[in-house]
Each structure stands twice: as C-alpha cells, then as structure tokens.
Design an enzyme around this catalytic site. Sequence first.
Site, PDB file in Angstrom:
ATOM      1  N   ASN A 129      -8.816 -17.330 -27.387  1.00  0.00           N
ATOM      2  CA  ASN A 129      -8.349 -18.664 -27.693  1.00  0.00           C
ATOM      3  C   ASN A 129      -7.375 -18.878 -28.985  1.00  0.00           C
ATOM      4  O   ASN A 129      -8.048 -18.109 -29.881  1.00  0.00           O
ATOM      5  CB  ASN A 129      -9.366 -19.845 -27.655  1.00  0.00           C
ATOM      6  N   HIS A 187      -6.925 -21.716 -31.855  1.00  0.00           N
ATOM      7  CA  HIS A 187      -7.040 -23.134 -32.141  1.00  0.00           C
ATOM      8  C   HIS A 187      -6.332 -23.198 -33.483  1.00  0.00           C
ATOM      9  O   HIS A 187      -6.564 -22.497 -34.687  1.00  0.00           O
ATOM     10  CB  HIS A 187      -8.620 -22.916 -32.509  1.00  0.00           C
ATOM     11  N   SER A 189      -6.450 -19.903 -36.098  1.00  0.00           N
ATOM     12  CA  SER A 189      -7.511 -19.053 -35.974  1.00  0.00           C
ATOM     13  C   SER A 189      -7.300 -18.515 -34.330  1.00  0.00           C
ATOM     14  O   SER A 189      -7.075 -19.230 -33.424  1.00  0.00           O
ATOM     15  CB  SER A 189      -9.093 -19.440 -35.941  1.00  0.00           C
ATOM     16  N   ASP A 197     -14.910 -23.962 -29.731  1.00  0.00           N
ATOM     17  CA  ASP A 197     -14.208 -23.608 -30.960  1.00  0.00           C
ATOM     18  C   ASP A 197     -15.295 -22.681 -31.919  1.00  0.00           C
ATOM     19  O   ASP A 197     -14.993 -22.833 -33.033  1.00  0.00           O
ATOM     20  CB  ASP A 197     -13.527 -24.663 -31.684  1.00  0.00           C
TER      21      ASP A 197
END
Length: 213
Positions: A112, A114, A141, A150
Amino acid sequence: MTSAASPLPIVILISGNGSNVQAIIDAIRAGLPVEIRAVISNNPQAYGLNRAREAGIPAEVIDHHDYDSRATFDQALMARIDRYQPKLVVLAGFMRILTDEFVKHYYGRLINIHPSLLPRYQGLNTHQRVLDAGDEIHGVSVHFVSCELDGGPVILQAEIPVYANDDADALIERIHQQEHVIYPQVIRWFAEGRLHLQGKRVLLDKEKSADPL
Ligand code: GAR
C-alpha cells in the site's frame, strides 16, 4: 527472479483518480518488468479505470454497495483478483478497510502507499493533520499490508518540506510527485526478487533466515 521476458503479474486496486496507476503504466513503458493484469475499483466513477482502459488493461468494478458486509465484498474481491493470478497486489488509493481474511490471503504480496511518514498519521486527512500540527516535514510511505490499519512494515519512505504558506492541496501535489517515484521503485524491487517480507521484517537484498520472527 523475474526477468524482462517474464514480467511480474500484478493487480492494482483503486478508488479514485489513479495517478499512481498512471505512474506505474508509465514506468512499465520505460522498462519496469511488470504486467498489470487488471485494475479493479470499488468505485464505478474512479477516473483511474479510464487510465487503465486507455492503456489496454482490463478495468473492472466491484461496487461495495452491492454487498451486505465487508466480508462478502472482500470475498468477491479476492475471487476476482485471483482469477488474474497476480504475484503482487498493489493498493493505489484504495479507500476501503480490508478484512483480516483478505490481508492474510495476500500477506507478503500486498503493498500500500500511504500519504504520511508512518507510523505518524495513520488514517485519513493526513495533509491537513500535518498542517494543523505545524510539522515542518511531511512524506509518504510504501508498506506491506498487515492486519493493523496503516501499520504494516514500511518498505520505503520519501520526505517533503512543509512551507509556511502551504495548504493541503500544495502538499498533495508535492506528495504525489514523490509517490510516482517511490511506488514504481518498490514494485521494481519486488519484480526483481529483491524484496521479501519475513514475519514482520522487510528484507531488501537479504536472504531469509531460519529464525522464526
Ligand atoms: C495517494 O495520495 C495515496 O497515498 C492515498 O490516496 C492517493 C491516491 O491517489 N492513499 C491513501 O490515503 C490510503 N490510506 P491516486 O488515486 O491519484 O493514485
């Protein structure tokens, strides 16, 4: 190791504009050894679907409104993703919280991006929260996804300065510029067989050890 002759198959999940999808498409055109098998959105209006179609990539919608629970939505999503047999699943502005079942299914091959310097500013509205806090540094990140929102192991970060006259839009623009560099970079490492997750530890150019972590 994946060579240019056998590019890494990936599926990208999005909910919106898809500028990161575009950056990955552009990186592939410039030699990134990756094949985007599909772009899937929970949002039928996501502009990123158009970007995929224009590049000749299958673009699909699985609308979460059509499912009565997070679990049934995620099961449908997993079934659709697995049809494409990706070796990496890439979340690029996919704004749905995923079930533990989903995360476990792809653990170690689910990443992912973020817009904050994790572990700071998990969740939404990161840019405004950075401004409200008076931070002088902001960033982005890329991380492996874990069951903690997260909270998965960070792979790569990039920092940007926060200037006195910045508003959230200015930060978003500067963050996007960094995202479009570091996301293709991380995907390249994965495609080249240089990036692994062992337990909760990110391994870049390191052998997996026998230690249970
Ligand atoms: C990106 O800034 C990404 O970091 C963020 O959504 C944006 C998507 O932009 N992701 C999150 O906030 C996830 N919690 P894009 O649709 O133009 O790629």
